[in-house]
Structure formats: C-alpha cells, structure tokens
Design an enzyme around this catalytic site. Sequence first.
Site, PDB file in Angstrom:
ATOM      1  N   SER A  16      -3.857-135.961 -28.505  1.00  0.00           N
ATOM      2  CA  SER A  16      -2.500-135.518 -28.168  1.00  0.00           C
ATOM      3  C   SER A  16      -2.379-134.018 -28.388  1.00  0.00           C
ATOM      4  O   SER A  16      -3.394-133.309 -28.430  1.00  0.00           O
ATOM      5  CB  SER A  16      -1.473-136.278 -29.005  1.00  0.00           C
ATOM      6  OG  SER A  16      -0.167-136.057 -28.518  1.00  0.00           O
ATOM      7  N   ASN A  17      -1.181-133.511 -28.514  1.00  0.00           N
ATOM      8  CA  ASN A  17      -0.928-132.084 -28.723  1.00  0.00           C
ATOM      9  C   ASN A  17       0.388-131.936 -29.478  1.00  0.00           C
ATOM     10  O   ASN A  17       1.115-132.910 -29.650  1.00  0.00           O
ATOM     11  CB  ASN A  17      -0.907-131.352 -27.367  1.00  0.00           C
ATOM     12  CG  ASN A  17       0.189-131.896 -26.479  1.00  0.00           C
ATOM     13  OD1 ASN A  17       1.365-131.737 -26.758  1.00  0.00           O
ATOM     14  ND2 ASN A  17      -0.213-132.595 -25.410  1.00  0.00           N
ATOM     15  N   PRO A  18       0.698-130.700 -29.927  1.00  0.00           N
ATOM     16  CA  PRO A  18       1.867-130.550 -30.822  1.00  0.00           C
ATOM     17  C   PRO A  18       3.222-130.464 -30.128  1.00  0.00           C
ATOM     18  O   PRO A  18       4.194-130.022 -30.750  1.00  0.00           O
ATOM     19  CB  PRO A  18       1.570-129.241 -31.570  1.00  0.00           C
ATOM     20  CG  PRO A  18       0.346-128.659 -30.986  1.00  0.00           C
ATOM     21  CD  PRO A  18      -0.045-129.439 -29.783  1.00  0.00           C
ATOM     22  N   ALA A  53       3.877-131.754 -22.107  1.00  0.00           N
ATOM     23  CA  ALA A  53       2.498-131.317 -22.305  1.00  0.00           C
ATOM     24  C   ALA A  53       1.618-132.558 -22.141  1.00  0.00           C
ATOM     25  O   ALA A  53       1.382-133.301 -23.095  1.00  0.00           O
ATOM     26  CB  ALA A  53       2.330-130.697 -23.680  1.00  0.00           C
TER      27      ALA A  53
END
Length: 416
Positions: free
Chosen positions: A226-228, A293
């Site tokens: 995943s990403n922030p 995102a």
Amino acid sequence: MLRGRKVVLGVGGSVAAYKSAALARELVRRGCAVRTMLTAAAQHFVTPALFAALTGEAAATALFPVRQGDATPPPTDHVAWAAWAEAAVIAPATADLLGRMAGGLADDLLTTWLLAFPGPVVAAPAMNRHMWSHPAVQRNVARLRADGVRVLQPGFGALAAGEGEGWGRLPDAADVVSALEDVFAAGPPRPRPELPPPCPPLLRERAVVVTAGPTREPIDPVRFISNPSSGRMGYAFAEAARDMGGRVLLVSGPVALPPPAGVDVVSVTTALQMRDAVLAAAPTADLVVFAAAVADSRPAEPSATKLKKGQALEGTLSLVRNPDISAEVGAMGGRRVLVGFAAEAGAGVEEAERKLRAKGLQLVAFNDVREAGAGFGAETNRVVLVDRDGGREEIGPASKRAVAERILARAATLLP
Ligand code: PMT
C-alpha cells in the site's frame, strides 16, 4: 479568581432550582457580577424576584415578556447580555435543557442567549436517575462536551420524589464554583473559526465521481502492499463538490476519515475493486477526479494462508501490473471532464503533462510528495495544475479543501 467576573446563571425547571439560589449567593459572595435567566419551567419552582434580591440584578425570563397591565416590559436584549458575560453557568441543567442546547435550539430566552454567547459554559445537571442514564440524555451530554461545554457529573445521593438514591443530584455549589474557576484559569476561549464563504453552485446537478485514499494489495491474509495516502485530498474534493451542488459518489480506499454527509460512498480495498466501482459510475458522470493513490502493481498470487518467514516474501514476491483506472476512463471518450493527480518525488511538472496526454485527462494536479505540507497525509497541499493548452496554474500552499475548490472551479469551466 472570580472577583469582578461577569457570569450569567441559567436556571432550568427542576426542584433543584432552589439550590441555584444558594449558588447565586455564593458567586456574589466571591465577587462575581451575576445576572440570572430563568426558563419558563424554572419559574414553577423559583421566582425572578428571589434572584434579583440575591444578585442585585434584574432576572430575565423571556425574549418577549408578556404585557403586564398597561405596560409591556422591554424585550431582553440577548445580544447585549452575550457581550456582557464572561461565562455561563447552567444550574440546574435539566434533561430538556441539555437536549435543547445539544440540538442548537433557540426556542426561549436562555437557549437563544446561549447560541449568541461565544464564551465558556458550565452545565450542572440535575434530574431523575433514569433520565440521567437514558441513552438520549447521554448522547446529548456527549454532543455538548464535544462542542466544548463543560458538563459536570451529577452528584450521587437521595433524589426527589421518593426515587431513592442514585446519580442525578445537582452538583454541590462548591463543585460548580471550582469548575468555573478552572474555566477562568484556562484563559479566554479559542475564538470560533470563521465559516468559509458559501461555494458557488458551479456543479449544480452534475454527477461527480471522486477516488480517494490508498489501495491495499494483499500478499497473504496479514500483509499487503500500500502507500501512505490518508484520503484527505479526495475527501476534500467530495465535500467541496457536494457544496458546489454536485451529486457525488466517493470511491474510497481504506482510510480513517468519517464518510462525508450528503455523499454516496463506496468503500473498496484493492485497485481491482476501485476500478470496478469507477467503471460502473463513469459512463453517467460529468466529472471524475482521480485523487486516489492506486497501487501500480499487486502480488500475482496472493496466498490464502499466512506465509512463513522467507516464503515468497524475500526476493521472490512476483507482482503484476494493476489496470490504470484513469487511463481506462480516459479511453472511454465522451465529454466528461477528467481530473488526475501526479504524485511525484523528483520528477518535474513535465511528468504531469506527460500523464495528462497519456491518460486522456483534461487537468492534472502535480504535487511533490517530498515537500512539507504537501502530498500524503498533510492537511495542506501545493499543486501545479496543468491543462491541455500547456497552461500551468500554481495553487497553494493552502488547505486541501481550498485546493479542491480551486481545481473544481477550473474543471467546471470545461463542462459542456
Ligand atoms: O490522500 P492524501 O494523504 O490526502 O494524499 C493526497 C495524494 C498525495 C494521494 C494526492 O494528492 C495524489 O497525488 N493522488 C494521486 C496519487 C497517484 O497515484 O499518483 P500517480 O502519479 O501514481 O498517478 C497518476 C494518476 O493516475 C492519479 O490521478 C491516480 O489516481 C491515477 N491512477 C494511477 C494508477 C492507477 N492504477 N490508476 C489510476 O487511476
């Protein structure tokens, strides 16, 4: 601590109202100037004359007092009283009064005055123990506390009307005084934030789809790629588009934000789920904003069971490319306006212009995610908005909401 302080004492309709006379006397003894407001119900138990005698100030009872003989008393100027007071004490705060305060009602003098008064409020509840423990009363108390009202815990002991013992007694005057001292010790309250000006209805009746947040691509039942992304940027778009009159569908990855009121929300986890939700809604959309995102790739074969250390995780995790949702919607053609983002960490604005052409979008907002106060997780953003004619507009640094409003205003000019 209380000497010279100006306090409005609001008295609600409870048998405990007689104790607020002692409270008024104690406040005066400590040097406060006290003005009293009595609700209609309070006057079944105590009189304005009692409080006028104790405080040396006329007690107010109604916004528009009824005619007395030939004379009509002047209405109480609740705005002037609000300007005069430094703090309010509501004692007894009955279940009814707490409910009206929590609901923001202004159906008598006291509640109208409370809405006009921006200073600190201490509420001392008194009621039957079953009323105090009722979920509706507790909900109102929680609401008031969240709004900054200092609602005291009622006392325990013998209750009126043969109710036996329980929680519901008006707190002792000493506790109310000490709460008031705390309020003054804390200094002046923070001013209420100015409301933003209303949004122009540029998207009235337009169907708007917004993607927000990250996607999660499972490796096994306990791990994912995943990403922030916090979802803040996308949620700001959804709320701004709603306030501009749009009918908004928010397709959201997993985030910790509450769903915005007045917006349809589809919650998804993976890029493939986000794609399905967006492709279902895009054909009838006037405007699509791609603020999510989306993970560019996903594990080729997520394991149904938890992988052991070393198993497929180190060096051998094989990935496949996720579909590009914005490019797929761009390839649909049609006259809908498509707004994308370019989250860059090193590349320049040219990369946003490349993405605009490659994905068939009308506008792309370049943000440098390495910059403080921009990109992932921040409350604010700074973007360069690029268009098909080579135009570049710098927006921010500003709140994500303000950035969203500006981009939506530009997008609205492109709508057919
Ligand atoms: O959520 P926040 O914490 O508020 O952070 C905001 C943000 C940094 C996530 C946001 O401002 C942002 O930049 N979103 C886009 C992030 C991104 O994936 O950028 P990209 O350059 O990799 O992708 C370009 C565009 O294609 C984006 O509009 C993206 O939504 C879209 N895309 C990308 C990949 C994919 N498979 N499908 C897509 O639709």
